[in-house]
Scaffold this motif. Structure first.
Motif, mmCIF file in Angstrom:
data_model
loop_
_atom_site.group_PDB
_atom_site.id
_atom_site.type_symbol
_atom_site.label_atom_id
_atom_site.label_comp_id
_atom_site.label_asym_id
_atom_site.label_seq_id
_atom_site.Cartn_x
_atom_site.Cartn_y
_atom_site.Cartn_z
ATOM 1 N N LYS A 1 40.381 51.101 36.773
ATOM 2 C CA LYS A 1 39.904 49.847 36.183
ATOM 3 C C LYS A 1 40.942 48.729 36.265
ATOM 4 O O LYS A 1 40.612 47.585 36.579
ATOM 5 C CB LYS A 1 39.495 50.086 34.724
ATOM 6 C CG LYS A 1 38.842 48.896 34.087
ATOM 7 C CD LYS A 1 38.383 49.184 32.670
ATOM 8 C CE LYS A 1 37.743 47.935 32.082
ATOM 9 N NZ LYS A 1 37.329 48.145 30.702
ATOM 10 N N LYS A 2 42.223 49.048 36.007
ATOM 11 C CA LYS A 2 43.276 48.020 36.061
ATOM 12 C C LYS A 2 43.426 47.471 37.475
ATOM 13 O O LYS A 2 43.577 46.266 37.664
ATOM 14 C CB LYS A 2 44.612 48.580 35.573
ATOM 15 C CG LYS A 2 44.743 48.653 34.088
ATOM 16 C CD LYS A 2 46.159 49.010 33.698
ATOM 17 C CE LYS A 2 46.300 48.924 32.190
ATOM 18 N NZ LYS A 2 47.670 49.113 31.759
ATOM 19 N N GLU A 3 43.416 48.360 38.460
ATOM 20 C CA GLU A 3 43.517 47.910 39.854
ATOM 21 C C GLU A 3 42.328 47.042 40.232
ATOM 22 O O GLU A 3 42.477 46.029 40.922
ATOM 23 C CB GLU A 3 43.596 49.113 40.806
ATOM 24 C CG GLU A 3 44.923 49.822 40.805
ATOM 25 C CD GLU A 3 44.965 50.955 41.814
ATOM 26 O OE1 GLU A 3 43.940 51.257 42.468
ATOM 27 O OE2 GLU A 3 46.040 51.556 41.936
ATOM 28 N N ARG A 4 41.132 47.461 39.774
ATOM 29 C CA ARG A 4 39.925 46.689 40.075
ATOM 30 C C ARG A 4 39.994 45.306 39.435
ATOM 31 O O ARG A 4 39.682 44.305 40.075
ATOM 32 C CB ARG A 4 38.687 47.456 39.587
ATOM 33 C CG ARG A 4 37.392 46.854 40.021
ATOM 34 C CD ARG A 4 36.171 47.748 39.819
ATOM 35 N NE ARG A 4 36.103 48.407 38.533
ATOM 36 C CZ ARG A 4 36.241 49.736 38.351
ATOM 37 N NH1 ARG A 4 36.431 50.525 39.387
ATOM 38 N NH2 ARG A 4 36.143 50.260 37.152
ATOM 39 N N GLU A 5 40.458 45.241 38.191
ATOM 40 C CA GLU A 5 40.597 43.950 37.514
ATOM 41 C C GLU A 5 41.620 43.063 38.227
ATOM 42 O O GLU A 5 41.400 41.863 38.387
ATOM 43 C CB GLU A 5 40.997 44.163 36.050
ATOM 44 C CG GLU A 5 39.869 44.693 35.183
ATOM 45 C CD GLU A 5 40.319 45.060 33.769
ATOM 46 O OE1 GLU A 5 41.536 44.952 33.456
ATOM 47 O OE2 GLU A 5 39.452 45.467 32.981
ATOM 48 N N GLN A 6 42.725 43.671 38.675
ATOM 49 C CA GLN A 6 43.738 42.902 39.395
ATOM 50 C C GLN A 6 43.181 42.382 40.714
ATOM 51 O O GLN A 6 43.399 41.235 41.088
ATOM 52 C CB GLN A 6 44.995 43.743 39.657
ATOM 53 C CG GLN A 6 46.099 43.000 40.386
ATOM 54 C CD GLN A 6 46.625 41.807 39.601
ATOM 55 O OE1 GLN A 6 46.931 41.918 38.420
ATOM 56 N NE2 GLN A 6 46.732 40.653 40.249
ATOM 57 N N LEU B 1 40.011 41.734 41.425
ATOM 58 C CA LEU B 1 39.070 40.652 41.136
ATOM 59 C C LEU B 1 39.805 39.381 40.741
ATOM 60 O O LEU B 1 39.409 38.270 41.123
ATOM 61 C CB LEU B 1 38.086 41.082 40.025
ATOM 62 C CG LEU B 1 37.084 42.144 40.465
ATOM 63 C CD1 LEU B 1 36.312 42.682 39.257
ATOM 64 C CD2 LEU B 1 36.129 41.615 41.525
ATOM 65 N N LYS B 2 40.903 39.516 40.021
ATOM 66 C CA LYS B 2 41.716 38.354 39.668
ATOM 67 C C LYS B 2 42.324 37.726 40.939
ATOM 68 O O LYS B 2 42.311 36.501 41.094
ATOM 69 C CB LYS B 2 42.830 38.784 38.709
ATOM 70 C CG LYS B 2 43.747 37.671 38.272
ATOM 71 C CD LYS B 2 44.844 38.211 37.365
ATOM 72 C CE LYS B 2 45.897 37.125 37.115
ATOM 73 N NZ LYS B 2 47.043 37.671 36.403
ATOM 74 N N ASP B 3 42.801 38.588 41.838
ATOM 75 C CA ASP B 3 43.416 38.096 43.080
ATOM 76 C C ASP B 3 42.422 37.329 43.954
ATOM 77 O O ASP B 3 42.822 36.406 44.663
ATOM 78 C CB ASP B 3 44.023 39.254 43.879
ATOM 79 C CG ASP B 3 45.303 39.791 43.259
ATOM 80 O OD1 ASP B 3 45.850 39.138 42.345
ATOM 81 O OD2 ASP B 3 45.755 40.882 43.682
ATOM 82 N N ILE B 4 41.156 37.725 43.911
ATOM 83 C CA ILE B 4 40.179 37.020 44.747
ATOM 84 C C ILE B 4 39.460 35.915 43.967
ATOM 85 O O ILE B 4 38.477 35.360 44.440
ATOM 86 C CB ILE B 4 39.174 37.987 45.417
ATOM 87 C CG1 ILE B 4 38.303 38.709 44.389
ATOM 88 C CG2 ILE B 4 39.892 38.957 46.339
ATOM 89 C CD1 ILE B 4 37.114 39.438 45.001
ATOM 90 N N GLY B 5 39.957 35.629 42.780
ATOM 91 C CA GLY B 5 39.445 34.489 42.031
ATOM 92 C C GLY B 5 38.191 34.740 41.234
ATOM 93 O O GLY B 5 37.408 33.832 40.977
ATOM 94 N N GLU B 6 37.966 35.978 40.833
ATOM 95 C CA GLU B 6 36.770 36.279 40.024
ATOM 96 C C GLU B 6 37.152 36.849 38.684
ATOM 97 O O GLU B 6 38.179 37.323 38.424
ATOM 98 C CB GLU B 6 35.881 37.269 40.787
ATOM 99 C CG GLU B 6 35.320 36.610 42.027
ATOM 100 C CD GLU B 6 34.294 37.479 42.718
ATOM 101 O OE1 GLU B 6 33.771 38.415 42.102
ATOM 102 O OE2 GLU B 6 34.013 37.204 43.876
#
Length: 170
Positions: free
Chosen positions: A158-163, A165-170
């Motif tokens: 989950k943390k990697e997925r959140e990171q 999504l943050k990196d791609i601006g979502e």
């Protein structure tokens, strides 16, 4: 008279040998041990000239801004904050200069390598880790379902997925 000719011939031979030894000795003082390079052995080089490795390292320094520019051009989501280069520069057997680095202080995950042809003033190619490639993906070409499935599969944590999504601006 014959004795004088023999002495003269012996003297010329001895003198030639001494000159040859001195020449070879002088030549060896200008020899640099190249055993660390792929060719091995000793090679004669002018000590005032730079080694191929030094030339490659200077060229990489000159090309770093172009490598950064090329990476940032592919960064459609603008996640790159920092680009660092590793110190090691290698010259491949094909003559390509290769340099590695990483993005956003994550050398294990967000790594890249660039290949340069000496004096071409262009970045020949850049390869990067899967994580960097994912961050360069233009998701507008995919359906929302495809995107979500891929992200869940590629980033089960989950943390990697959140990171991500943050990196791609979502």
């Amino acid at each position: 008279m014959l004795f004088t000719k023999k002495i003269l011939i012996c003297g010329v031979i001895v003198l030639s040998i001494v000159i040859g030894i001195l020449y070879l000795n002088h030549k060896n003082t200008n020899t640099v041990d190249q055993s660390s390079q792929r060719s091995g052995g000793k090679q004669n080089v002018n000590l005032d000239e730079k080694s191929e490795q030094e030339k490659a390292e200077e060229y990489v320094e000159k090309m770093k801004p172009k490598i950064k520019e090329k990476l940032k051009k592919e960064d459609i989501h603008h996640f790159i904050n920092d680009i660092k280069f590793n110190e090691k520069v290698t010259i491949s057997p094909m003559g390509l200069i290769e340099v590695t680095g990483y993005i956003n202080n994550e050398p294990e995950k967000l790594s890249f390598d660039a290949s340069l042809y000496y004096k071409s003033n262009e970045v020949d190619s850049i390869g990067y880790s899967q994580e960097v490639g994912d961050r360069f993906t233009d998701w507008s070409k995919y359906s929302k379902k495809e995107k979500e499935e891929y992200i869940k599969t590629a980033y089960p944590d989950k943390k990697e997925r959140e990171q991500y999504l943050k990196d791609i601006g979502e």
